[in-house]
Design a protein around this motif. Sequence first.
Motif, PDB file in Angstrom:
ATOM      1  N   ASP A 105      -2.935   5.354   5.756  1.00  0.00           N
ATOM      2  CA  ASP A 105      -2.458   4.104   6.338  1.00  0.00           C
ATOM      3  C   ASP A 105      -3.568   3.401   7.119  1.00  0.00           C
ATOM      4  N   MET A 106      -4.384   4.187   7.807  1.00  0.00           N
ATOM      5  CA  MET A 106      -5.478   3.616   8.591  1.00  0.00           C
ATOM      6  C   MET A 106      -6.575   3.080   7.672  1.00  0.00           C
ATOM      7  N   VAL A 107      -6.822   3.785   6.581  1.00  0.00           N
ATOM      8  CA  VAL A 107      -7.784   3.302   5.588  1.00  0.00           C
ATOM      9  C   VAL A 107      -7.299   1.992   4.992  1.00  0.00           C
ATOM     10  N   ASP A 108      -6.011   1.932   4.661  1.00  0.00           N
ATOM     11  CA  ASP A 108      -5.463   0.731   4.037  1.00  0.00           C
ATOM     12  C   ASP A 108      -5.550  -0.485   4.950  1.00  0.00           C
ATOM     13  N   PHE A 109      -5.451  -0.279   6.255  1.00  0.00           N
ATOM     14  CA  PHE A 109      -5.563  -1.413   7.165  1.00  0.00           C
ATOM     15  C   PHE A 109      -6.926  -2.079   7.028  1.00  0.00           C
ATOM     16  N   VAL A 110      -7.973  -1.276   7.041  1.00  0.00           N
ATOM     17  CA  VAL A 110      -9.331  -1.818   6.944  1.00  0.00           C
ATOM     18  C   VAL A 110      -9.552  -2.447   5.574  1.00  0.00           C
ATOM     19  N   VAL A 111      -9.121  -1.750   4.518  1.00  0.00           N
ATOM     20  CA  VAL A 111      -9.290  -2.278   3.164  1.00  0.00           C
ATOM     21  C   VAL A 111      -8.509  -3.583   2.995  1.00  0.00           C
ATOM     22  N   GLY A 112      -7.342  -3.650   3.599  1.00  0.00           N
ATOM     23  CA  GLY A 112      -6.556  -4.871   3.533  1.00  0.00           C
ATOM     24  C   GLY A 112      -7.273  -6.039   4.181  1.00  0.00           C
ATOM     25  N   ARG A 113      -7.924  -5.791   5.315  1.00  0.00           N
ATOM     26  CA  ARG A 113      -8.658  -6.857   5.994  1.00  0.00           C
ATOM     27  C   ARG A 113      -9.850  -7.320   5.150  1.00  0.00           C
ATOM     28  N   VAL A 114     -10.490  -6.370   4.457  1.00  0.00           N
ATOM     29  CA  VAL A 114     -11.580  -6.741   3.553  1.00  0.00           C
ATOM     30  C   VAL A 114     -11.043  -7.623   2.426  1.00  0.00           C
ATOM     31  N   CYS A 115      -9.925  -7.223   1.849  1.00  0.00           N
ATOM     32  CA  CYS A 115      -9.330  -8.009   0.763  1.00  0.00           C
ATOM     33  C   CYS A 115      -8.964  -9.413   1.242  1.00  0.00           C
ATOM     34  N   ASP A 116      -8.503  -9.534   2.479  1.00  0.00           N
ATOM     35  CA  ASP A 116      -8.201 -10.858   3.033  1.00  0.00           C
ATOM     36  C   ASP A 116      -9.445 -11.740   3.013  1.00  0.00           C
ATOM     37  N   GLN A 117     -10.586 -11.162   3.364  1.00  0.00           N
ATOM     38  CA  GLN A 117     -11.837 -11.921   3.377  1.00  0.00           C
ATOM     39  C   GLN A 117     -12.241 -12.370   1.975  1.00  0.00           C
ATOM     40  N   LEU A 118     -11.893 -11.567   0.982  1.00  0.00           N
ATOM     41  CA  LEU A 118     -12.262 -11.864  -0.400  1.00  0.00           C
ATOM     42  C   LEU A 118     -11.232 -12.738  -1.107  1.00  0.00           C
ATOM     43  N   GLY A 119     -10.105 -12.973  -0.450  1.00  0.00           N
ATOM     44  CA  GLY A 119      -9.050 -13.748  -1.088  1.00  0.00           C
ATOM     45  C   GLY A 119      -8.302 -12.984  -2.153  1.00  0.00           C
ATOM     46  N   VAL A 120      -8.238 -11.655  -2.004  1.00  0.00           N
ATOM     47  CA  VAL A 120      -7.532 -10.802  -2.965  1.00  0.00           C
ATOM     48  C   VAL A 120      -6.171 -10.430  -2.392  1.00  0.00           C
ATOM     49  N   ALA A 121      -5.123 -10.778  -3.093  1.00  0.00           N
ATOM     50  CA  ALA A 121      -3.770 -10.490  -2.616  1.00  0.00           C
ATOM     51  C   ALA A 121      -3.518  -8.983  -2.610  1.00  0.00           C
ATOM     52  N   HIS A 122      -2.768  -8.524  -1.605  1.00  0.00           N
ATOM     53  CA  HIS A 122      -2.453  -7.102  -1.498  1.00  0.00           C
ATOM     54  C   HIS A 122      -1.209  -6.924  -0.637  1.00  0.00           C
ATOM     55  N   GLY A 123      -0.665  -5.740  -0.691  1.00  0.00           N
ATOM     56  CA  GLY A 123       0.467  -5.406   0.166  1.00  0.00           C
ATOM     57  C   GLY A 123       0.201  -4.123   0.917  1.00  0.00           C
ATOM     58  N   LEU A 124      -1.024  -3.977   1.385  1.00  0.00           N
ATOM     59  CA  LEU A 124      -1.455  -2.710   1.972  1.00  0.00           C
ATOM     60  C   LEU A 124      -0.934  -2.491   3.384  1.00  0.00           C
ATOM     61  N   VAL A 125      -0.723  -3.564   4.116  1.00  0.00           N
ATOM     62  CA  VAL A 125      -0.341  -3.410   5.516  1.00  0.00           C
ATOM     63  C   VAL A 125       0.767  -4.385   5.887  1.00  0.00           C
ATOM     64  N   ARG A 126       1.492  -4.033   6.926  1.00  0.00           N
ATOM     65  CA  ARG A 126       2.446  -4.963   7.514  1.00  0.00           C
ATOM     66  C   ARG A 126       1.695  -5.852   8.480  1.00  0.00           C
ATOM     67  N   ARG A 127       1.823  -7.155   8.302  1.00  0.00           N
ATOM     68  CA  ARG A 127       1.072  -8.089   9.125  1.00  0.00           C
ATOM     69  C   ARG A 127       1.771  -8.318  10.460  1.00  0.00           C
ATOM     70  N   TRP A 128       0.970  -8.675  11.455  1.00  0.00           N
ATOM     71  CA  TRP A 128       1.509  -8.952  12.781  1.00  0.00           C
ATOM     72  C   TRP A 128       2.552 -10.069  12.672  1.00  0.00           C
ATOM     73  N   GLY A 129       3.713  -9.826  13.260  1.00  0.00           N
ATOM     74  CA  GLY A 129       4.780 -10.815  13.202  1.00  0.00           C
ATOM     75  C   GLY A 129       5.790 -10.571  12.102  1.00  0.00           C
ATOM     76  N   GLU A 130       5.407  -9.753  11.117  1.00  0.00           N
ATOM     77  CA  GLU A 130       6.357  -9.410  10.068  1.00  0.00           C
ATOM     78  C   GLU A 130       7.328  -8.372  10.556  1.00  0.00           C
ATOM     79  N   LYS A 131       8.575  -8.486  10.163  1.00  0.00           N
ATOM     80  CA  LYS A 131       9.583  -7.532  10.584  1.00  0.00           C
ATOM     81  C   LYS A 131       9.466  -6.259   9.761  1.00  0.00           C
ATOM     82  N   GLY A 132       9.548  -5.136  10.457  1.00  0.00           N
ATOM     83  CA  GLY A 132       9.490  -3.863   9.777  1.00  0.00           C
ATOM     84  C   GLY A 132      10.853  -3.202   9.743  1.00  0.00           C
ATOM     85  N   ASP A 133      10.842  -1.911   9.552  1.00  0.00           N
ATOM     86  CA  ASP A 133      12.088  -1.150   9.473  1.00  0.00           C
ATOM     87  C   ASP A 133      12.366  -0.388  10.746  1.00  0.00           C
ATOM     88  N   ASP A 134      11.714  -0.794  11.871  1.00  0.00           N
ATOM     89  CA  ASP A 134      11.866  -0.055  13.128  1.00  0.00           C
ATOM     90  C   ASP A 134      13.301  -0.138  13.655  1.00  0.00           C
TER      91      ASP A 134
END
Length: 208
Positions: free
Chosen positions: A179-208
């Motif tokens: 999960d921690m790896v995916d967070f960093v990889v997700g941020r890299v993908c954001d910079q490249l403009g590559v769509a992904h579903g690796l992380v829950r973004r700030w402000g998104e509702k989770g299952d808590d």
Amino acid sequence: MAASDLIVAFTGASGSPYGLRLVEVLLRAGRTVHLTISPAAVEVLETESGRTIALAPDAFAPAALLGPRGDGLDLSRLRYHHFRDFRAGIASGSFLTGGMVICPCSLGTLAAVAHGVSENLIHRAADVHLKERRKLVLVPRETPLGLIALRNMVTVTEAGAVVLPAMPAFYTRPERIEDMVDFVVGRVCDQLGVAHGLVRRWGEKGDD
């Protein structure tokens, strides 16, 4: 060659799981990935991920690099370039890409990029992305940071690169190292403009 092709480079910093996961995610997104690996990165890959990689072009095996995560991927989209091959397309600005990521990025590689020292294909490809004003993302993984490294980070940022340290967040409530790896990889993908579903973004509702 297409403007959507991406370059990924592994260098000799700790953090090989980030690079491996990034390559996997980009391939799953249907991108063509041009990969180059430094000798120091080979040692890190074996130490951290148990992957034994041959750098010779006729011996490099994508399946050995990705392991089980490569199952089902179109590995023909993974184009390998030897780190000494300055005849590779990615050494020229005429070779179109959608960006480059050095992940992980050693501080030695950071220094070479900051000062335009093209000693290998990784340095040269990074220099090309700066001069062509294309996206260049550097993912250092080091702590603490000395003054020289900090100044080099400022230099590459002023030149147009994005410094994206491998700093996982905790607001996503990671339960596994993956999960921690995916967070960093997700941020890299954001910079490249590559769509992904690796992380829950700030402000998104989770299952808590």
